[in-house]
Design a protein around this motif. Structure first.
Motif, PDB file in Angstrom:
ATOM      1  N   GLU A  19     -70.592  23.484  28.430  1.00 15.05           N
ATOM      2  CA  GLU A  19     -70.969  22.732  29.629  1.00 15.05           C
ATOM      3  C   GLU A  19     -71.760  21.472  29.295  1.00 15.05           C
ATOM      4  O   GLU A  19     -71.666  20.469  30.011  1.00 15.05           O
ATOM      5  CB  GLU A  19     -71.781  23.632  30.563  1.00 15.05           C
ATOM      6  N   HIS A  20     -72.570  21.513  28.250  1.00 14.23           N
ATOM      7  CA  HIS A  20     -73.345  20.321  27.848  1.00 14.23           C
ATOM      8  C   HIS A  20     -72.409  19.153  27.570  1.00 14.23           C
ATOM      9  O   HIS A  20     -72.601  18.040  28.102  1.00 14.23           O
ATOM     10  CB  HIS A  20     -74.178  20.649  26.608  1.00 14.23           C
ATOM     11  N   PHE A  21     -71.397  19.382  26.757  1.00 17.23           N
ATOM     12  CA  PHE A  21     -70.484  18.301  26.389  1.00 17.23           C
ATOM     13  C   PHE A  21     -69.552  17.950  27.543  1.00 17.23           C
ATOM     14  O   PHE A  21     -69.215  16.779  27.746  1.00 17.23           O
ATOM     15  CB  PHE A  21     -69.690  18.689  25.142  1.00 17.23           C
ATOM     16  N   MET A  22     -69.161  18.950  28.326  1.00 22.14           N
ATOM     17  CA  MET A  22     -68.320  18.687  29.487  1.00 22.14           C
ATOM     18  C   MET A  22     -69.026  17.768  30.476  1.00 22.14           C
ATOM     19  O   MET A  22     -68.426  16.833  31.023  1.00 22.14           O
ATOM     20  CB  MET A  22     -67.933  20.014  30.165  1.00 22.14           C
ATOM     21  N   HIS A  23     -70.321  18.027  30.715  1.00 27.91           N
ATOM     22  CA  HIS A  23     -71.085  17.199  31.646  1.00 27.91           C
ATOM     23  C   HIS A  23     -71.094  15.743  31.202  1.00 27.91           C
ATOM     24  O   HIS A  23     -70.842  14.832  32.011  1.00 27.91           O
ATOM     25  CB  HIS A  23     -72.523  17.721  31.745  1.00 27.91           C
ATOM     26  N   HIS A  24     -71.385  15.501  29.925  1.00 29.96           N
ATOM     27  CA  HIS A  24     -71.438  14.116  29.436  1.00 29.96           C
ATOM     28  C   HIS A  24     -70.046  13.495  29.345  1.00 29.96           C
ATOM     29  O   HIS A  24     -69.899  12.276  29.530  1.00 29.96           O
ATOM     30  CB  HIS A  24     -72.132  14.068  28.075  1.00 29.96           C
ATOM     31  N   PHE A  25     -69.043  14.317  29.098  1.00 28.73           N
ATOM     32  CA  PHE A  25     -67.673  13.794  29.071  1.00 28.73           C
ATOM     33  C   PHE A  25     -67.238  13.332  30.453  1.00 28.73           C
ATOM     34  O   PHE A  25     -66.647  12.264  30.609  1.00 28.73           O
ATOM     35  CB  PHE A  25     -66.723  14.869  28.551  1.00 28.73           C
ATOM     36  N   SER A  30     -63.028   7.288  31.176  1.00 25.61           N
ATOM     37  CA  SER A  30     -62.499   5.944  31.419  1.00 25.61           C
ATOM     38  C   SER A  30     -61.582   5.590  30.262  1.00 25.61           C
ATOM     39  O   SER A  30     -61.632   6.205  29.192  1.00 25.61           O
ATOM     40  CB  SER A  30     -63.627   4.903  31.529  1.00 25.61           C
ATOM     41  N   GLN A  31     -60.747   4.629  30.440  1.00 24.45           N
ATOM     42  CA  GLN A  31     -59.885   4.080  29.389  1.00 24.45           C
ATOM     43  C   GLN A  31     -59.025   5.161  28.723  1.00 24.45           C
ATOM     44  O   GLN A  31     -58.645   5.049  27.567  1.00 24.45           O
ATOM     45  CB  GLN A  31     -60.727   3.376  28.317  1.00 24.45           C
ATOM     46  N   HIS A  32     -58.728   6.229  29.451  1.00 23.92           N
ATOM     47  CA  HIS A  32     -57.878   7.300  28.928  1.00 23.92           C
ATOM     48  C   HIS A  32     -58.434   7.896  27.628  1.00 23.92           C
ATOM     49  O   HIS A  32     -57.687   8.167  26.683  1.00 23.92           O
ATOM     50  CB  HIS A  32     -56.456   6.787  28.697  1.00 23.92           C
ATOM     51  N   LEU A  33     -59.741   8.119  27.605  1.00 21.89           N
ATOM     52  CA  LEU A  33     -60.368   8.705  26.418  1.00 21.89           C
ATOM     53  C   LEU A  33     -60.286  10.224  26.488  1.00 21.89           C
ATOM     54  O   LEU A  33     -60.257  10.815  27.566  1.00 21.89           O
ATOM     55  CB  LEU A  33     -61.820   8.267  26.320  1.00 21.89           C
ATOM     56  N   GLU A  34     -60.253  10.865  25.321  1.00 23.73           N
ATOM     57  CA  GLU A  34     -60.253  12.328  25.268  1.00 23.73           C
ATOM     58  C   GLU A  34     -61.289  12.794  24.254  1.00 23.73           C
ATOM     59  O   GLU A  34     -61.633  12.067  23.316  1.00 23.73           O
ATOM     60  CB  GLU A  34     -58.874  12.864  24.904  1.00 23.73           C
ATOM     61  N   PRO A  35     -61.817  14.017  24.421  1.00 28.53           N
ATOM     62  CA  PRO A  35     -62.835  14.522  23.506  1.00 28.53           C
ATOM     63  C   PRO A  35     -62.218  15.121  22.240  1.00 28.53           C
ATOM     64  O   PRO A  35     -61.093  15.626  22.253  1.00 28.53           O
ATOM     65  CB  PRO A  35     -63.541  15.597  24.333  1.00 28.53           C
ATOM     66  N   ALA A  36     -62.994  15.075  21.170  1.00 18.42           N
ATOM     67  CA  ALA A  36     -62.582  15.679  19.903  1.00 18.42           C
ATOM     68  C   ALA A  36     -63.838  16.014  19.122  1.00 18.42           C
ATOM     69  O   ALA A  36     -64.898  15.426  19.338  1.00 18.42           O
ATOM     70  CB  ALA A  36     -61.694  14.726  19.110  1.00 18.42           C
ATOM     71  N   ARG A  37     -63.707  16.972  18.192  1.00 22.40           N
ATOM     72  CA  ARG A  37     -64.845  17.310  17.340  1.00 22.40           C
ATOM     73  C   ARG A  37     -64.555  16.879  15.911  1.00 22.40           C
ATOM     74  O   ARG A  37     -63.428  17.041  15.420  1.00 22.40           O
ATOM     75  CB  ARG A  37     -65.150  18.810  17.373  1.00 22.40           C
ATOM     76  N   VAL A  38     -65.591  16.349  15.249  1.00 15.64           N
ATOM     77  CA  VAL A  38     -65.440  15.882  13.874  1.00 15.64           C
ATOM     78  C   VAL A  38     -65.491  17.084  12.935  1.00 15.64           C
ATOM     79  O   VAL A  38     -66.498  17.791  12.870  1.00 15.64           O
ATOM     80  CB  VAL A  38     -66.542  14.873  13.507  1.00 15.64           C
ATOM     81  N   ALA A  71     -76.712   7.143  13.437  1.00 18.18           N
ATOM     82  CA  ALA A  71     -76.121   7.455  14.739  1.00 18.18           C
ATOM     83  C   ALA A  71     -74.598   7.424  14.712  1.00 18.18           C
ATOM     84  O   ALA A  71     -73.962   7.697  15.728  1.00 18.18           O
ATOM     85  CB  ALA A  71     -76.633   6.480  15.801  1.00 18.18           C
ATOM     86  N   TYR A  72     -74.007   7.087  13.563  1.00 19.92           N
ATOM     87  CA  TYR A  72     -72.553   7.183  13.442  1.00 19.92           C
ATOM     88  C   TYR A  72     -72.140   8.652  13.577  1.00 19.92           C
ATOM     89  O   TYR A  72     -72.918   9.553  13.274  1.00 19.92           O
ATOM     90  CB  TYR A  72     -72.084   6.671  12.074  1.00 19.92           C
ATOM     91  N   PRO A  73     -70.920   8.923  14.007  1.00 20.91           N
ATOM     92  CA  PRO A  73     -70.469  10.321  14.104  1.00 20.91           C
ATOM     93  C   PRO A  73     -70.573  11.048  12.767  1.00 20.91           C
ATOM     94  O   PRO A  73     -70.228  10.508  11.716  1.00 20.91           O
ATOM     95  CB  PRO A  73     -69.002  10.172  14.533  1.00 20.91           C
ATOM     96  N   LYS A  74     -71.062  12.274  12.833  1.00 23.72           N
ATOM     97  CA  LYS A  74     -71.195  13.131  11.656  1.00 23.72           C
ATOM     98  C   LYS A  74     -70.359  14.390  11.868  1.00 23.72           C
ATOM     99  O   LYS A  74     -69.901  14.677  12.977  1.00 23.72           O
ATOM    100  CB  LYS A  74     -72.669  13.524  11.435  1.00 23.72           C
ATOM    101  N   THR A  75     -70.202  15.153  10.808  1.00 23.68           N
ATOM    102  CA  THR A  75     -69.506  16.436  10.927  1.00 23.68           C
ATOM    103  C   THR A  75     -70.208  17.296  11.982  1.00 23.68           C
ATOM    104  O   THR A  75     -71.425  17.449  11.961  1.00 23.68           O
ATOM    105  CB  THR A  75     -69.498  17.164   9.581  1.00 23.68           C
ATOM    106  N   GLY A  76     -69.429  17.819  12.911  1.00 27.91           N
ATOM    107  CA  GLY A  76     -69.988  18.621  13.997  1.00 27.91           C
ATOM    108  C   GLY A  76     -70.173  17.859  15.289  1.00 27.91           C
ATOM    109  O   GLY A  76     -70.373  18.472  16.347  1.00 27.91           O
ATOM    110  N   ASP A  77     -70.114  16.536  15.242  1.00 32.11           N
ATOM    111  CA  ASP A  77     -70.267  15.729  16.453  1.00 32.11           C
ATOM    112  C   ASP A  77     -69.047  15.876  17.360  1.00 32.11           C
ATOM    113  O   ASP A  77     -67.920  16.113  16.903  1.00 32.11           O
ATOM    114  CB  ASP A  77     -70.430  14.245  16.094  1.00 32.11           C
ATOM    115  N   TRP A  78     -69.287  15.701  18.659  1.00 31.55           N
ATOM    116  CA  TRP A  78     -68.216  15.561  19.641  1.00 31.55           C
ATOM    117  C   TRP A  78     -68.088  14.081  19.980  1.00 31.55           C
ATOM    118  O   TRP A  78     -69.088  13.422  20.265  1.00 31.55           O
ATOM    119  CB  TRP A  78     -68.505  16.371  20.895  1.00 31.55           C
ATOM    120  N   VAL A  79     -66.868  13.573  19.914  1.00 34.34           N
ATOM    121  CA  VAL A  79     -66.643  12.137  20.094  1.00 34.34           C
ATOM    122  C   VAL A  79     -65.586  11.897  21.168  1.00 34.34           C
ATOM    123  O   VAL A  79     -64.831  12.803  21.553  1.00 34.34           O
ATOM    124  CB  VAL A  79     -66.195  11.484  18.763  1.00 34.34           C
ATOM    125  N   LEU A  80     -65.554  10.650  21.642  1.00 33.54           N
ATOM    126  CA  LEU A  80     -64.525  10.207  22.576  1.00 33.54           C
ATOM    127  C   LEU A  80     -63.550   9.329  21.816  1.00 33.54           C
ATOM    128  O   LEU A  80     -63.959   8.394  21.117  1.00 33.54           O
ATOM    129  CB  LEU A  80     -65.153   9.420  23.730  1.00 33.54           C
TER     130      LEU A  80
END
Length: 361
Positions: A19-25, A30-38, A71-80
C-alpha cells in the motif's frame, strides 16, 4: 529445505509491492508510466522486475541531473519507468520506506546507499577467525539507525568446539535481536532458521565480510548456484570476493534476499543526527545520570560509568560504544564542514558571476 510455494498473486506483489508504494504510485500516474523494482545494477544498466517480467532500463537524463548520487535508484528501490520496445527509461523513484547506508570507503565523509526498502538485515559472521564483536556492533548500530531489523547469523558453527559461547557473547551486547547458530553446509540447520525468520514478500539483505559464507548460504537457500563460492586465503584468513554487485533474488519460499559483496569497511553515518549512538543497555541507564546532557565519560553522577565500575555493564560494550560515538561524531563534523565549504563556494561563485555581469558595458 522449504517447499516451493504456488504463486498465484500478481508479480509485483510477489516482489513486495504494498500500500505504501501503491499510494505514491497513484499520485504520480502520468505519461503512461508503470512501476518496477530494481533487482540489480550493472554499470548503466538496471535489471528490473515489472508486472510482465524482467526488463532492462537506464536512468533518464533528467533524473541524473536532478539528484545526488545517493538518491539514484538502488537495488530494492521501486521506480517509475516508461517502456520503449524491449527496454525502458527510469523516470523517477518512489519514496523509500528505508535505505541501508554506510560511510563510503576511504577518508571521504560521504554516505553510500547500498540498498533500499529492506525489512531485515542478516548480519553474517563466520566462526573461523572472522568473529569480531566490535565489527558486529558497528553493523548492528548502523542497521538499527537505518530503521532496519537485524538478525545475527553465526555461520560455520561446526568449526568450533563450543559455538554457544559465541552466541552468548553476542547476546551480552544487549541489542535484543535474534542470534542464530548455523552451518550453511547443513541443510537441516538452514531449513530450521529460515523457516522462522524468512517470510514471504519480505526483503532481506545479507551483510558481512568476504569469506563468511554468504554465497554458500544463498546458494543453499536457492537450491542452485547463483554465485560461485570463494575460498578463504590461508595466508590471512580473509575471504575472496565472489559477489561483485548487489542482486535481489526471489527464494522458493517467497521471501527475497539481496546479496552484497563482502565489505571490509562499514563505517557509521549518523542517520539520525540528533539521536547519537543507540544502544539498549546504555539507553536504559542514561536517564539515571545526574545531568541530562551527560556524555557518559567524565561527568560526576554518571550511571553508565558507575555501571561499568560495578560490573553490571560490560566494559567491552562501553569501550565499543565510545569508539562508535567518536567515529560518528567525526563523520558528522566532516559532513558539516563539507556543507559549509560548499555553501561558501556557491556564495563566492554568485559574487563572481554578479561582478562579471555588472562589469559589462
Amino acid at each position: 529445505m522449504q517447499d516451493n510455494i504456488c504463486y498465484t498473486m500478481p508479480t509485483l506483489q510477489l516482489y513486495g509491492w504494498n500500500e505504501h508504494f501503491m499510494h505514491h504510485f497513484e499520485t504520480n500516474i502520468s505519461q503512461h508510466l508503470e512501476p518496477a523494482r530494481v533487482l540489480s545494477i550493472q554499470g548503466f544498466k538496471h535489471l528490473l522486475i515489472t508486472e510482465t517480467g524482467a526488463l532492462e532500463g537506464q536512468l533518464s537524463g533528467a533524473l541524473i541531473n536532478s539528484r545526488e548520487p545517493e538518491a539514484y535508484p538502488k537495488t530494492g528501490d521501486w521506480v517509475l519507468v516508461k517502456r520503449y520496445e524491449e527496454e525502458c527509461i527510469i523516470i523517477d523513484t518512489l519514496p523509500r520506506i528505508n535505505e541501508l547506508s554506510r560511510k563510503a570507503p576511504g577518508t571521504q565523509s560521504t554516505r553510500q546507499v547500498l540498498a533500499a526498502n529492506i525489512d531485515t538485515a542478516l548480519i553474517v559472521q563466520g566462526l573461523d577467525h572472522n568473529y569480531n564483536l566490535m565489527r558486529l556492533q558497528r553493523y548492528l548500530q548502523q542497521v538499527i539507525q537505518c530503521n532496519i531489523q537485524p538478525v545475527v547469523i553465526l555461520n560455520k558453527s561446526d568449526l568450533v568446539p563450543d559455538p554457544e559461547t559465541y552466541r552468548q557473547a553476542v547476546m551480552e551486547l544487549g541489542y535484543n535481536c535474534p542470534v542464530v547458530l548455523t552451518s550453511a553446509l547443513d541443510q537441516a540447520q538452514q531449513a530450521a532458521w529460515t523457516s522462522q525468520y524468512l517470510l514471504p514478500r519480505h526483503t532481506y539483505i545479507l551483510l558481512g565480510s568476504s569469506g563468511v559464507g554468504k554465497s554458500t548460504m544463498l546458494n543453499s537457500l536457492l537450491g542452485y548456484k547463483l554465485q560461485e563460492e570463494g575460498a578463504t586465503s590461508t595466508a590471512n584468513n580473509k575471504g575472496k570476493h565472489t559477489t561483485t554487485a548487489r542482486h535481489l533474488v526471489l527464494l522458493p519460499n517467497g521471501s527475497m534476499i539481496i546479496d552484497t559483496p563482502g565489505m571490509r569497511e562499514f563505517g557509521l553515518t549518523g542517520e539520525n543526527e540528533s539521536a547519537g549512538i543507540y544502544h539498549p543497555l546504555i539507553d536504559e541507564l542514561a536517564p539515571k545520570c545526574r545531568f541530562a546532557d551527560c556524555t557518559h565519560q567524565h561527568e560526576p553522577g554518571c550511571a553508565i560509568v558507575a555501571a561499568v565500575q560495578n560490573g553490571t555493564l560490560p566494559e567491552t560494550v562501553y569501550r565499543s560504544y565510545l569508539k562508535l560515538l567518536r567515529e560518528q561524531d567525526h563523520f558528522l563534523t566532516s559532513k558539516a564542514d563539507k556543507r559549509r565549504n560548499e555553501k561558501h563556494f556557491t556564495k563566492m561563485a554568485r559574487q563572481i558571476f554578479k561582478h562579471r555581469k555588472d562589469s559589462k558595458y
